[in-house]
Design a protein around this motif. Structure first.
Motif, PDB file in Angstrom:
ATOM      1  N   PRO A 208       0.614  -1.045   0.254  1.00 53.62           N
ATOM      2  CA  PRO A 208      -0.315  -0.291   0.558  1.00 53.62           C
ATOM      3  C   PRO A 208       0.970   1.385   0.037  1.00 53.62           C
ATOM      4  O   PRO A 208       1.441   1.436   0.696  1.00 53.62           O
ATOM      5  CB  PRO A 208      -0.511  -0.409   1.112  1.00 53.62           C
ATOM      6  N   SER A 209       0.196   2.138  -0.589  1.00 52.47           N
ATOM      7  CA  SER A 209       1.081   3.488  -1.020  1.00 52.47           C
ATOM      8  C   SER A 209      -0.307   4.414  -1.512  1.00 52.47           C
ATOM      9  O   SER A 209      -1.395   4.096  -2.107  1.00 52.47           O
ATOM     10  CB  SER A 209       2.173   3.260  -1.819  1.00 52.47           C
ATOM     11  N   VAL A 210       0.088   5.708  -1.025  1.00 53.60           N
ATOM     12  CA  VAL A 210      -0.929   7.048  -1.558  1.00 53.60           C
ATOM     13  C   VAL A 210       0.056   7.905  -2.224  1.00 53.60           C
ATOM     14  O   VAL A 210       0.919   8.141  -1.693  1.00 53.60           O
ATOM     15  CB  VAL A 210      -1.071   7.413  -0.141  1.00 53.60           C
ATOM     16  N   SER A 211      -0.340   8.859  -2.888  1.00 50.88           N
ATOM     17  CA  SER A 211       0.192   9.942  -3.335  1.00 50.88           C
ATOM     18  C   SER A 211      -1.298  10.959  -2.757  1.00 50.88           C
ATOM     19  O   SER A 211      -2.398  10.848  -3.107  1.00 50.88           O
ATOM     20  CB  SER A 211       0.221  10.004  -5.361  1.00 50.88           C
ATOM     21  N   ILE A 212      -0.173  12.250  -2.677  1.00 48.99           N
ATOM     22  CA  ILE A 212      -1.018  13.092  -2.048  1.00 48.99           C
ATOM     23  C   ILE A 212      -0.532  14.369  -2.315  1.00 48.99           C
ATOM     24  O   ILE A 212       0.818  14.912  -1.715  1.00 48.99           O
ATOM     25  CB  ILE A 212      -1.193  13.099  -0.628  1.00 48.99           C
ATOM     26  N   SER A 213      -0.945  15.319  -3.547  1.00 50.73           N
ATOM     27  CA  SER A 213      -0.123  16.733  -4.128  1.00 50.73           C
ATOM     28  C   SER A 213      -0.458  17.717  -2.947  1.00 50.73           C
ATOM     29  O   SER A 213       0.413  19.109  -2.848  1.00 50.73           O
ATOM     30  CB  SER A 213      -0.444  17.104  -4.911  1.00 50.73           C
ATOM     31  N   ASN A 214      -1.830  17.631  -2.420  1.00 51.90           N
ATOM     32  CA  ASN A 214      -1.940  18.947  -1.555  1.00 51.90           C
ATOM     33  C   ASN A 214      -2.766  18.116  -0.035  1.00 51.90           C
ATOM     34  O   ASN A 214      -3.583  17.923  -0.712  1.00 51.90           O
ATOM     35  CB  ASN A 214      -2.478  19.760  -2.531  1.00 51.90           C
TER      36      ASN A 214
END
Length: 422
Positions: free
Chosen positions: A184-190
């Motif tokens: 599991p991983s997550v990409s968050i720009s803001n």
């Protein structure tokens, strides 16, 4: 709450796309500056910063006593001597000088909390940005077909279940190659502008909704339905504190830049104690073919942003410094000789910076021979004398407790160089 299905293979990314009707209240009040909730055991955090475009390591950390370099760069060479109107290099050890725009790093180097590895790079000789970044992020420089990234494999080797969806977070608008894989991983720009994007399915990605629950109810995507409720539950972990008015510790001042903003948000996540263990950020603009500059110019602005952003993060994380290590990386370096347009072209080795309390700091590690033509790779480049995997594996082992090089970096059997203290 059940979280086991959250964000497999980077299938979901949380991006900075505004929702119709405004940001849901439980997101707008996301926890940041204070440890309001702490459901997870405090863990070590590794923060990786990818300098995309290939940083000129010979300008960032210059072997200023090398006459070959001086002759090869008549307009770009910088000296540690305090003469003329130009700012001198910061003399680190009598041989290497730190670029003056990185003066924020000097105290950490003197305090032995910043280490530098010079001559670092990939054994693959490609000078393609895309291929070199792919090889470095996959951790398999001679296998283009590797499905996973080395940081994703690191998450799988942490020795415990990812009980939090925030174990691995990339502060980017898209999932980086380093995080591809089954863990599991997550990409968050803001952090302030959450929306959900289903990679490869834009129709299911950007449904306007007044709340995440509403978005979940309306979606027709099977994958989003499976993981959506867990995603929303995970987002509800972020509550009670105003992100927008976040006050960094010790009056730390982050540059108003993409990297500065990313590292500020990583600091917020660390302070929230939501179980962040691997974080990723990017710094762009390092492809300096034209008008590279010396103490001023494109390169000077870039290294100032990098060093000031890292030091703002470090200052902000005063109470967490023992648990945090920050490491930079770049796909390759630049040519020893300047080109005809005041810049440098694609080369081989560069340098990287590692910041932390367990670093063998105050040293320029690695082997940089005199830059005579007979010592140059292909007769033009700083030779790669340290395989990037020898550094990345040592940092992962000593900081995160990962001791499985066979899985982390398949087909690599090299030695470590001592960038971490025993």
């Amino acid at each position: 709450m059940v979280r086991r299905g959250f964000l497999k293979s980077g299938g979901l990314a949380l991006l900075g796309v505004g929702l119709m009707g405004g940001i849901p209240g439980f997101i707008a009040e996301a926890a940041a500056g204070e440890k309001i909730i702490s459901p997870y055991k405090k863990r070590k955090t590794l923060i990786c910063i990818f300098q995309r475009g290939a940083m000129d390591g010979l300008m960032a950390v210059t072997p200023f006593t090398d006459d070959y370099l001086k002759n090869a760069r008549p307009n770009l060479f910088m000296s540690a001597a305090k003469t003329g109107n130009n700012s001198p290099l910061i003399d680190l050890d009598g041989r290497f000088g730190l670029h003056p725009s990185m003066k924020a790093f000097e105290p950490m180097f003197r305090e032995k909390r910043l280490g530098i590895v010079h001559g670092i790079g990939s054994p693959n000789t490609t000078r393609s940005h895309f291929d070199a970044q792919d090889y470095m992020e996959s951790g398999t420089p001679f296998n283009k077909g590797t499905a996973s990234g080395w940081l994703n494999r690191a998450v799988g080797l942490l020795g415990h279940d990812a009980l939090t969806p925030f174990t691995a977070v990339s502060m980017t608008s898209a999932m980086p190659r380093s995080f591809y894989g089954d863990n599991p991983s997550v990409s968050i720009s803001n952090l302030q502008d959450f929306a959900i994007q289903l990679r490869g399915n834009q129709s299911g990605a950007n449904l306007a909704a007044r709340s995440f629950e509403d978005l979940y109810d309306k979606t027709t995507s099977g994958l989003l339905q499976q993981t959506g409720k867990e995603s929303f539950d995970a987002m509800k972990m972020l509550q009670k504190t105003d992100l927008k008015n976040y006050k960094p510790t010790n009056n730390a001042v982050y540059p108003n830049s993409a990297l500065g903003n990313s590292l500020k948000q990583i600091a917020q996540l660390i302070k929230m104690d939501v179980g962040l263990e691997v974080a990723f950020a990017e710094s762009n603009g390092w492809d300096t073919h034209f008008n590279q500059g010396t103490d001023n110019g494109i390169f000077g602005r870039n290294v100032a942003d990098l060093s000031n952003s890292m030091m703002a993060l470090w200052t902000d994380l005063a109470a967490y410094q023992d648990d945090v290590t920050v490491m930079t990386m770049t796909e390759f370096g630049r040519t020893v000789h300047q080109n005809g347009t005041g810049g440098t072209d694609h080369g081989r080795a560069s340098c990287n910076f590692i910041l932390g309390n367990a670093i063998a700091g105050g040293l320029v590690h690695g082997n940089v021979k005199p830059l005579a033509v007979e010592n140059l790779e292909d007769g033009r480049d700083l030779a790669v004398t340290t395989d990037f995997r020898s550094v990345f594996s040592e940092v992962a082992d000593k900081h995160l407790g990962i001791d499985n090089d066979h899985v982390l970096f398949p087909d690599w059997k090299g030695d470590r160089i001592g960038v971490m203290r025993s």
